[in-house]
Design an enzyme around this catalytic site. Sequence first.
Site, PDB file in Angstrom:
ATOM      1  N   SER A  33       0.798  -1.234   0.000  1.00 29.45           N
ATOM      2  CA  SER A  33       0.000   0.000   0.000  1.00 29.45           C
ATOM      3  C   SER A  33       0.827   1.278   0.000  1.00 29.45           C
ATOM      4  O   SER A  33       0.256   2.375  -0.047  1.00 29.45           O
ATOM      5  CB  SER A  33      -0.952   0.015   1.196  1.00 29.45           C
ATOM      6  N   LYS A  36      -0.001   3.788  -2.658  1.00 30.19           N
ATOM      7  CA  LYS A  36      -1.032   4.832  -2.558  1.00 30.19           C
ATOM      8  C   LYS A  36      -0.443   6.234  -2.440  1.00 30.19           C
ATOM      9  O   LYS A  36      -1.143   7.221  -2.659  1.00 30.19           O
ATOM     10  CB  LYS A  36      -1.955   4.537  -1.372  1.00 30.19           C
ATOM     11  N   SER A  89      -5.956   3.416   4.515  1.00 29.22           N
ATOM     12  CA  SER A  89      -5.414   2.559   3.448  1.00 29.22           C
ATOM     13  C   SER A  89      -6.498   1.764   2.728  1.00 29.22           C
ATOM     14  O   SER A  89      -6.313   0.588   2.400  1.00 29.22           O
ATOM     15  CB  SER A  89      -4.359   1.597   4.019  1.00 29.22           C
TER      16      SER A  89
END
Length: 357
Positions: A33, A36, A89
């Site tokens: 993640s 992101k 997230s």
Amino acid sequence: MPAITADAAVLMDAGTGRVYFAKKPYKRRAPASLTKIMTAVVALEYGRLDAVANVSRNAAYTETGSIIDLRAGEKITLENLLQAALIMSANDSTVAIAELVGGMESRFIQMMNAKALLLGALHTRFANTNGYSDPGHYSTARDLALITRYALQNPVFNRLVGTREATVCFYGSKRREKIANTNRLLRNNSYPGIDGVKTGSTPLAGNCLIASATRDGRRLIAVVLHSADRYRDAVALLEYGFTGVKPVTLCRRGEPLASQKVHDGLEAQVPLVCDRTVTVDLAAEQTGMISREIKLGPVPEAPVRTGQKTGEVVFRLAGEELVRVELVAQKDVPRRTWLNRVKKRMFSRVTQAVLLH
């Protein structure tokens, strides 16, 4: 040197981009993640925070990992989607972001890859917006530090990754979702000066973390990938940066470093000095890795004036350029006059005659 469990790691100065610690910085790793961060960068640069997304089935059916539970047909602003993506997230929110800003997810991913190249993240390729494991989805600790350093210059990104708790609001609806930051260091305020950035975890990537902290006006970025204890690793790197990195003076203003010939001058050479004092922050282990190269310009014609630039010195750290400093004349060197030349010729002849006898 900090002992860490991460397979790859980097400690970077957010202000200068200087790397104080690196462990396999160019090793290709799954970023999970941490992806992101780039999703947010592209969204903030090409989208409007008040733009409203109509949640598609594609976004709503994104159910793997952490999600905000988007539902097809719901409306939500880009700002709220970014909150969900960066704070908790949420994987489904990044798909909605991509469709809103890029028109379609595939086009948005192309924008992410183009931005990575522009930032110099040459060992990075994105195949999705949220970090799902994919053979064509990878980055490195060094690239992720570069991307994060750039992202932190955006005030909205900076604010969101430093937010401990928030409420995601849906447009034209009473639906509200309270969210908490997945970064335990930030959420619990368990490290002095902590102010970001992002967690990431998948079976392939392992536990990953990019953490930032600021002390005495200096901000550091710690990247740890595939770590057995990501929070302890990040703290060890940050602490190393704040306590083990010290200012080192490379040169002082007026310090002689070289000399340069002078054509037709009353003196054959002129001493060269640094035109300014230069101090940089370095880890103790890095001080022995500094080298310098003197570069002289063309031989100047007299007269030479005090402070006249005639060269430069290049300081490097392990081969990478740190800074360039101009070298200037320490004093005036007048031009030889006709009388000077005659006197010098006569003196030379007298000297030769004495030596012959």
